[in-house]
Scaffold this active site. Structure first.
Site, PDB file in Angstrom:
ATOM      1  N   LYS A 118       0.828  -1.207   0.000  1.00 25.39           N
ATOM      2  CA  LYS A 118       0.000   0.000   0.000  1.00 25.39           C
ATOM      3  C   LYS A 118       0.863   1.257   0.000  1.00 25.39           C
ATOM      4  O   LYS A 118       0.533   2.233  -0.663  1.00 25.39           O
ATOM      5  CB  LYS A 118      -0.982  -0.037   1.179  1.00 25.39           C
ATOM      6  CG  LYS A 118      -2.079  -1.060   0.893  1.00 25.39           C
ATOM      7  CD  LYS A 118      -3.075  -1.273   1.992  1.00 25.39           C
ATOM      8  CE  LYS A 118      -4.101  -2.307   1.505  1.00 25.39           C
ATOM      9  NZ  LYS A 118      -4.832  -2.933   2.602  1.00 25.39           N
ATOM     10  N   LYS A 199      -5.371 -11.226  -7.746  1.00 23.77           N
ATOM     11  CA  LYS A 199      -6.459 -11.667  -6.880  1.00 23.77           C
ATOM     12  C   LYS A 199      -7.701 -10.811  -7.141  1.00 23.77           C
ATOM     13  O   LYS A 199      -7.581  -9.612  -7.376  1.00 23.77           O
ATOM     14  CB  LYS A 199      -5.976 -11.458  -5.435  1.00 23.77           C
ATOM     15  CG  LYS A 199      -6.730 -12.166  -4.380  1.00 23.77           C
ATOM     16  CD  LYS A 199      -6.010 -11.950  -3.048  1.00 23.77           C
ATOM     17  CE  LYS A 199      -6.357 -10.599  -2.471  1.00 23.77           C
ATOM     18  NZ  LYS A 199      -7.077 -10.578  -1.217  1.00 23.77           N
ATOM     19  N   LYS A 202     -11.653  -5.504  -4.699  1.00 29.58           N
ATOM     20  CA  LYS A 202     -12.508  -4.344  -4.933  1.00 29.58           C
ATOM     21  C   LYS A 202     -11.727  -3.178  -5.522  1.00 29.58           C
ATOM     22  O   LYS A 202     -12.307  -2.253  -6.067  1.00 29.58           O
ATOM     23  CB  LYS A 202     -13.207  -3.919  -3.641  1.00 29.58           C
ATOM     24  CG  LYS A 202     -12.216  -3.503  -2.574  1.00 29.58           C
ATOM     25  CD  LYS A 202     -12.868  -2.839  -1.408  1.00 29.58           C
ATOM     26  CE  LYS A 202     -11.897  -2.672  -0.248  1.00 29.58           C
ATOM     27  NZ  LYS A 202     -10.491  -2.418  -0.575  1.00 29.58           N
TER      28      LYS A 202
END
Ligand code: TRP
Length: 338
Positions: A118, A199, A202
């Site tokens: 991130k 993967k 969202k």
């Protein structure tokens, strides 16, 4: 709740979007449902964790938290036998988290893969993103959980949790159960339909993600447009045929059949036939799921009552652990408790 001689399972999921996706269901929620048969379970919505990236609009967070609760119930988590609650309703999580933060190395936290990923995406990074795994460790250890059913991406955080439990126990005496991660081979990692090297998530474009609350016709359309490969053979081989293997894994999970049985059934058939079967199976799952969620969301007060009951079950367990930990650390007990 069931007798305490059963092993305990604990897990959490962030209410970060309006709908969970099929990867959440197959990778984690299905295991949550199954564990109700063999464990005393505590399942919560990690609303505190959902502030660690760009914080959602307050009204969205409120809506998503209730919707997430409705989706857990629609997926088969039974509030009559399982505690379902909001992380923010049980104050002990943050009380314990602080103590664990002070036992966690700065470098240790920085080495967490999710944090690094991130960070690398360059968005504004909060201190909460760095301490996220210690809050997660507190979530787990506070219930003295034996098993933590999560997706593969959370394995490292459970590893850290084990290390922190052992570190605390070594310094202050046996306090925490050292939990085991619980990842079954059925908890397949579901991939993005448009980019089967990633993967399902969202944060990737809509077209590759099967949101459980999508309109059924939209689900079918996404499945029919899924990326496959230039061969014609329906064979499970994630390394060279990730798209087709992903479709087989989805079908196996949703219909409770084995991948080899499906390979045999589809031998000699084309990718179109496989996609039709996947679309039918996913729609057959999603339709009743959607109606159940809509029914529950029509009565938010009832959802709040379910969450309040869950928190009431969780609260005494959490409070007992915090009391024990605070005493062991040497904090003077508040007068009322002596
Ligand atoms: N970090 C988890 C996720 O994003 C959610 C989570 C928070 C969790 N606390 C937890 C999972 C405790 C298991 C146990 O999926």
């Amino acid at each position: 709740m069931a007798s305490t001689s059963l092993p305990r399972a604990l897990s959490g999921i962030q209410p970060t979007s309006a709908s969970f996706h099929l990867g959440n269901y197959i990778g984690a929620l299905r295991q949550w449902v199954a564990l109700q048969e063999t464990h005393e379970v505590f399942y919560f919505l990690a609303d505190l964790h959902s502030l660690t990236l760009e914080p959602p609009l307050p009204a969205d967070l409120t809506y998503r938290s209730r919707s997430a609760a409705a989706q857990l119930i629609a997926a088969g988590v039974n509030p009559e036998r399982s505690a379902i609650f909001l992380q923010s309703h049980v104050g002990g999580h943050t009380q314990l988290s602080w103590v664990l933060e002070c036992l966690t190395g700065y470098g240790e936290a920085q080495r967490m893969t999710q944090f690094k990923d991130k960070m690398a995406r360059g968005a504004a990074v909060s201190l909460g993103l760095l301490t996220y795994p210690t809050l997660q460790a507190a979530d787990i250890l506070i219930y003295q959980a034996n098993h933590v059913p999560v997706g593969e991406d959370q394995r490292q955080h459970v590893e850290l949790t084990r290390n922190l439990a052992q570190r605390f126990n070594a310094r202050y005496g046996e306090t925490f159960v050292v939990p085991d991660v619980y990842i079954t081979k059925e908890a397949a990692k579901i991939l993005d339909l448009q980019d089967p090297s990633a993967k399902m998530s969202k944060s990737l474009p809509e077209a590759g993600t099967l949101n459980l609350l999508d309109d059924p016709s939209a689900l079918a359309k996404k499945i029919k447009r899924a990326v496959t490969d230039t061969e014609t053979e329906i064979r499970y081989d994630p390394a060279t045929k990730p798209g087709v293997s992903n479709l087989l894994a989805i079908l196996a999970a949703v219909t409770d059949r084995s991948v080899p049985a499906l390979e045999a059934e589809f031998s000699g058939q084309g990718y179109g036939a496989l996609k039709n079967a996947v679309a039918d199976a996913v729609v057959a799952f999603a339709e009743p799921f959607n109606s159940r969620v809509a029914e529950l969301m029509a009565d938010p007060a009832e959802i709040d009552r379910i969450l309040a009951r869950g928190a009431e079950q969780a609260q005494p367990v959490a409070a007992a652990t915090v009391t024990d930990v605070y005493e062991r650390v040497g904090f003077v007990p508040p007068l009322g408790r002596r």
